[in-house]
Design a protein around this motif. Structure first.
Motif, PDB file in Angstrom:
ATOM      1  N   ILE A 152       7.445  26.002  -7.239  1.00 37.08           N
ATOM      2  CA  ILE A 152       8.698  26.165  -6.486  1.00 37.08           C
ATOM      3  C   ILE A 152       9.731  26.909  -7.333  1.00 37.08           C
ATOM      4  O   ILE A 152      10.440  27.792  -6.845  1.00 37.08           O
ATOM      5  CB  ILE A 152       9.252  24.788  -6.044  1.00 37.08           C
ATOM      6  CG1 ILE A 152       8.225  24.054  -5.172  1.00 37.08           C
ATOM      7  CG2 ILE A 152      10.559  24.951  -5.284  1.00 37.08           C
ATOM      8  CD1 ILE A 152       8.573  22.609  -4.871  1.00 37.08           C
ATOM      9  N   THR A 180      12.255  14.829  -4.573  1.00 38.44           N
ATOM     10  CA  THR A 180      11.148  14.746  -3.615  1.00 38.44           C
ATOM     11  C   THR A 180      11.374  13.643  -2.581  1.00 38.44           C
ATOM     12  O   THR A 180      12.050  12.643  -2.855  1.00 38.44           O
ATOM     13  CB  THR A 180       9.841  14.461  -4.386  1.00 38.44           C
ATOM     14  OG1 THR A 180       8.802  14.172  -3.457  1.00 38.44           O
ATOM     15  CG2 THR A 180       9.983  13.261  -5.321  1.00 38.44           C
ATOM     16  N   SER A 196      18.651  17.250  -3.714  1.00 33.83           N
ATOM     17  CA  SER A 196      17.909  17.421  -2.459  1.00 33.83           C
ATOM     18  C   SER A 196      16.529  16.800  -2.618  1.00 33.83           C
ATOM     19  O   SER A 196      15.931  16.840  -3.700  1.00 33.83           O
ATOM     20  CB  SER A 196      17.813  18.889  -2.043  1.00 33.83           C
ATOM     21  OG  SER A 196      17.223  19.671  -3.038  1.00 33.83           O
ATOM     22  N   CYS A 239      12.851  16.925  -0.965  1.00 30.15           N
ATOM     23  CA  CYS A 239      12.063  17.779  -0.067  1.00 30.15           C
ATOM     24  C   CYS A 239      10.656  17.221   0.166  1.00 30.15           C
ATOM     25  O   CYS A 239      10.104  16.504  -0.672  1.00 30.15           O
ATOM     26  CB  CYS A 239      11.972  19.182  -0.667  1.00 30.15           C
ATOM     27  SG  CYS A 239      11.230  20.397   0.438  1.00 30.15           S
ATOM     28  N   ASN A 276       5.578  21.124  -0.185  1.00 29.74           N
ATOM     29  CA  ASN A 276       5.672  22.590  -0.067  1.00 29.74           C
ATOM     30  C   ASN A 276       4.287  23.211  -0.091  1.00 29.74           C
ATOM     31  O   ASN A 276       3.354  22.666  -0.685  1.00 29.74           O
ATOM     32  CB  ASN A 276       6.438  23.165  -1.268  1.00 29.74           C
ATOM     33  CG  ASN A 276       7.930  22.903  -1.231  1.00 29.74           C
ATOM     34  OD1 ASN A 276       8.698  23.707  -1.712  1.00 29.74           O
ATOM     35  ND2 ASN A 276       8.364  21.778  -0.669  1.00 29.74           N
ATOM     36  N   LEU A 281       6.186  22.227   4.292  1.00 31.99           N
ATOM     37  CA  LEU A 281       7.252  23.233   4.380  1.00 31.99           C
ATOM     38  C   LEU A 281       6.878  24.459   3.550  1.00 31.99           C
ATOM     39  O   LEU A 281       6.436  24.343   2.390  1.00 31.99           O
ATOM     40  CB  LEU A 281       8.572  22.638   3.853  1.00 31.99           C
ATOM     41  CG  LEU A 281       9.781  23.575   3.872  1.00 31.99           C
ATOM     42  CD1 LEU A 281      10.236  23.864   5.302  1.00 31.99           C
ATOM     43  CD2 LEU A 281      10.938  23.000   3.055  1.00 31.99           C
ATOM     44  N   VAL A 284       7.239  27.289   1.072  1.00 30.17           N
ATOM     45  CA  VAL A 284       8.010  27.201  -0.172  1.00 30.17           C
ATOM     46  C   VAL A 284       9.238  28.118  -0.159  1.00 30.17           C
ATOM     47  O   VAL A 284      10.283  27.778  -0.732  1.00 30.17           O
ATOM     48  CB  VAL A 284       7.102  27.476  -1.396  1.00 30.17           C
ATOM     49  CG1 VAL A 284       6.540  28.892  -1.397  1.00 30.17           C
ATOM     50  CG2 VAL A 284       7.822  27.195  -2.704  1.00 30.17           C
ATOM     51  N   ASP A 335      11.085  28.745   2.366  1.00 28.80           N
ATOM     52  CA  ASP A 335      12.130  28.046   3.126  1.00 28.80           C
ATOM     53  C   ASP A 335      12.815  26.999   2.245  1.00 28.80           C
ATOM     54  O   ASP A 335      14.024  26.761   2.374  1.00 28.80           O
ATOM     55  CB  ASP A 335      11.536  27.384   4.376  1.00 28.80           C
ATOM     56  CG  ASP A 335      11.306  28.395   5.500  1.00 28.80           C
ATOM     57  OD1 ASP A 335      11.981  29.446   5.503  1.00 28.80           O
ATOM     58  OD2 ASP A 335      10.438  28.142   6.356  1.00 28.80           O
ATOM     59  N   HIS A 336      12.044  26.386   1.349  1.00 27.20           N
ATOM     60  CA  HIS A 336      12.652  25.432   0.406  1.00 27.20           C
ATOM     61  C   HIS A 336      13.599  26.178  -0.539  1.00 27.20           C
ATOM     62  O   HIS A 336      14.726  25.744  -0.785  1.00 27.20           O
ATOM     63  CB  HIS A 336      11.559  24.696  -0.376  1.00 27.20           C
ATOM     64  CG  HIS A 336      12.075  23.583  -1.248  1.00 27.20           C
ATOM     65  ND1 HIS A 336      11.306  22.960  -2.199  1.00 27.20           N
ATOM     66  CD2 HIS A 336      13.296  22.980  -1.326  1.00 27.20           C
ATOM     67  CE1 HIS A 336      12.019  22.031  -2.808  1.00 27.20           C
ATOM     68  NE2 HIS A 336      13.233  22.024  -2.298  1.00 27.20           N
ATOM     69  N   VAL A 354      15.173  17.842   2.867  1.00 29.58           N
ATOM     70  CA  VAL A 354      14.649  19.147   3.289  1.00 29.58           C
ATOM     71  C   VAL A 354      13.211  18.941   3.763  1.00 29.58           C
ATOM     72  O   VAL A 354      12.398  18.374   3.014  1.00 29.58           O
ATOM     73  CB  VAL A 354      14.649  20.153   2.111  1.00 29.58           C
ATOM     74  CG1 VAL A 354      14.298  21.559   2.616  1.00 29.58           C
ATOM     75  CG2 VAL A 354      15.977  20.164   1.361  1.00 29.58           C
ATOM     76  N   SER A 385      15.609  16.352   8.608  1.00 30.78           N
ATOM     77  CA  SER A 385      16.488  17.310   7.902  1.00 30.78           C
ATOM     78  C   SER A 385      17.683  17.725   8.778  1.00 30.78           C
ATOM     79  O   SER A 385      18.270  18.780   8.569  1.00 30.78           O
ATOM     80  CB  SER A 385      15.691  18.548   7.471  1.00 30.78           C
ATOM     81  OG  SER A 385      15.168  19.213   8.607  1.00 30.78           O
ATOM     82  N   PRO A 403      13.849  25.695   9.054  1.00 29.85           N
ATOM     83  CA  PRO A 403      12.615  26.333   8.593  1.00 29.85           C
ATOM     84  C   PRO A 403      12.355  27.611   9.384  1.00 29.85           C
ATOM     85  O   PRO A 403      12.691  27.685  10.568  1.00 29.85           O
ATOM     86  CB  PRO A 403      11.521  25.293   8.872  1.00 29.85           C
ATOM     87  CG  PRO A 403      12.195  24.078   9.390  1.00 29.85           C
ATOM     88  CD  PRO A 403      13.627  24.377   9.659  1.00 29.85           C
TER      89      PRO A 403
END
Ligand code: NAD
Ligand code: DAU
Length: 350
Positions: free
Chosen positions: A13, A131, A181, A183, A186, A223, A225, A227-228, A247, A298, A309
């Motif tokens: 990431i 996370t 954040s 998430c 990913n 998701l 990556v 977009d993260h 997220v 989210s 996303p």
């Protein structure tokens, strides 16, 4: 020019976040600090390493004296902290590595920020990337929100939960300007092939068994990556001090359905008869303490900061497979040497 420290920028990431910040924010100077563990790879940033607003520094966040000196000499304006030990299975074999990097390393960065930004905390930001695993496991229904109670089950998630608590405590106790954040899973390019999707892609291309833990019924919320990385950009710039954002992709899949979809995509891309990759699916002993289901709400991020996303999963998975098939040198490079030993240890008696 503002100088932003990104830790763990040579990882999966982190490399996407570094690339995004270098290219979308030429007004910043980006310093990437990374120890280059097995998971860190400068090849991940080959396309941007010569940009004038980028510099790499090799170093360990666990080394408090080094971190303190680095902050003194570099005078960072803000920190985006991603460096971590990130693989749940490795945390089950070596929990202490996770305490050192994820907890002690984070506290070292907080201390250096506190000391070097004294008297001007409002002008500097400490962004901690965490996370959804800190919230534990969901049953069949419900979603994790920003107010869900922490309930970590693996040494990895316990170490990330602990680091989150330290970050909040530095906001509440000392007034450091922090943001967190959390998430969901990913996927995308440059993902180390110890994790489910890249491991399965690598095994399918080599006609090796695809290890599915337990019955394959565990659910993850996947998701893209990039977009993260975009969410991190938005949160870094717009979130209020002390805030938290979840997220996620609103994209839940059981592991077995995901693997079947991946097999279908790989059969098409490799011109193999439909159904041939599925024959590689092999059910193996379950992960200890395996969380059943993660799913992120989210809405706060979508409503307050306008993020959403961008990619459908099938499209993103197709792009991911394309990247791995076009970058077999990268795959061969990261799976040589120690990877063989890791794979043997992890899967031989499952
Ligand atoms: P990764 O394992 O791919 O990368 C981690 C990076 O940190 C590597 O480049 C590694 O060299 C570096 N690093 C490790 N220990 C270090 C140390 N002591 N000092 C300096 N650098 C060190 O991890 P990732 O999947 O890219 O995850 C990045 C962050 O995002 C982590 O904090 C993780 O907890 C969080 N996260 C990951 C996911 C996911 O699905 N992968 C989801 C949510 C949150
Ligand atoms: O939810 C966010 C987290 O997602 C991140 O914080 C972690 O850093 C990241 O590694 C990831 O954790 P998971 O444990 O969910 O990811 P992993 O790819 O290891 O496993 C995904 C699912 O697939 C999980 O249910 C376990 C299962 N699995 C995994 C491997 C490696 C298998 O069935 N077989 C495997 O060989």
């Amino acid at each position: 020019m503002k100088k932003i420290l990104i830790t763990g920028g040579a990882g999966f990431i982190g490399s996407h976040v570094v690339r995004r910040f270098i290219t979308s924010h030429p007004e910043y100077h980006i310093v990437n600090l990374d120890k280059l563990t097995y998971a860190g790879n400068l090849l991940n940033l080959k396309d941007v390493e010569h940009k004038p607003n980028y510099r790499f520094i090799k170093g360990d966040i666990v080394d408090a004296a080094f971190i303190d000196q680095l902050f003194k000499t570099e005078k960072f304006d803000s920190v985006i902290h991603l460096a971590a030990e990130s693989h749940v299975d490795r945390s089950i074999s070596n929990p202490l590595d996770f305490v050192m990097t994820n907890v002690v390393g984070t506290v070292n960065l907080l201390n250096a920020s506190l000391k070097n930004w004294k008297g001007a905390y409002g002008e500097h930001r400490f962004y901690h990337v965490s996370t959804d695993e800190v919230y534990g496991s969901l049953g069949e229904k419900g979603l994790f929100t920003e107010t869900s109670a922490y309930d970590p089950h693996s040494p990895y998630s316990a170490s990330k939960a602990s680091s989150d608590h330290f970050v909040r405590s530095y906001q509440d106790t000392y007034g450091l300007n922090t943001v967190i954040s959390n998430c969901s899973n990913n996927y995308g390019s440059h993902h180390f092939p110890e994790k489910l999707i890249p491991l399965a892609i690598n095994n399918i291309r080599q006609n090796n068994p695809i290890p599915v833990y337990g019955k394959g019924e565990n659910i993850r919320d996947w998701l893209w990556v990039e977009d993260h990385a975009r969410a991190i950009d938005v949160i870094f710039h717009q979130a209020k001090a002390g805030s938290t954002f979840n997220v996620g992709g609103h994209n839940e899949w059981t592991n077995i359905d995901l693997i079947r979809l991946l097999c279908h995509i790989m059969d098409l891309k490799l011109n193999r008869p439909e159904g041939s990759s599925e024959k590689l699916i092999t059910y193996v002993t379950d992960r200890a303490g395996h969380d059943l289901r993660y799913a992120i709400d989210s809405n706060k991020l979508q409503k307050e900061l306008g993020w959403a996303p961008s990619l459908q999963f099938e499209e993103g998975l197709g792009k991911t497979v394309d990247w791995y098939l076009a970058n077999t040198d990268w795959l061969n490079n990261v799976t040589s040497g120690n990877y063989q030993f890791y794979y043997q240890e992890q899967y031989s008696d499952r």
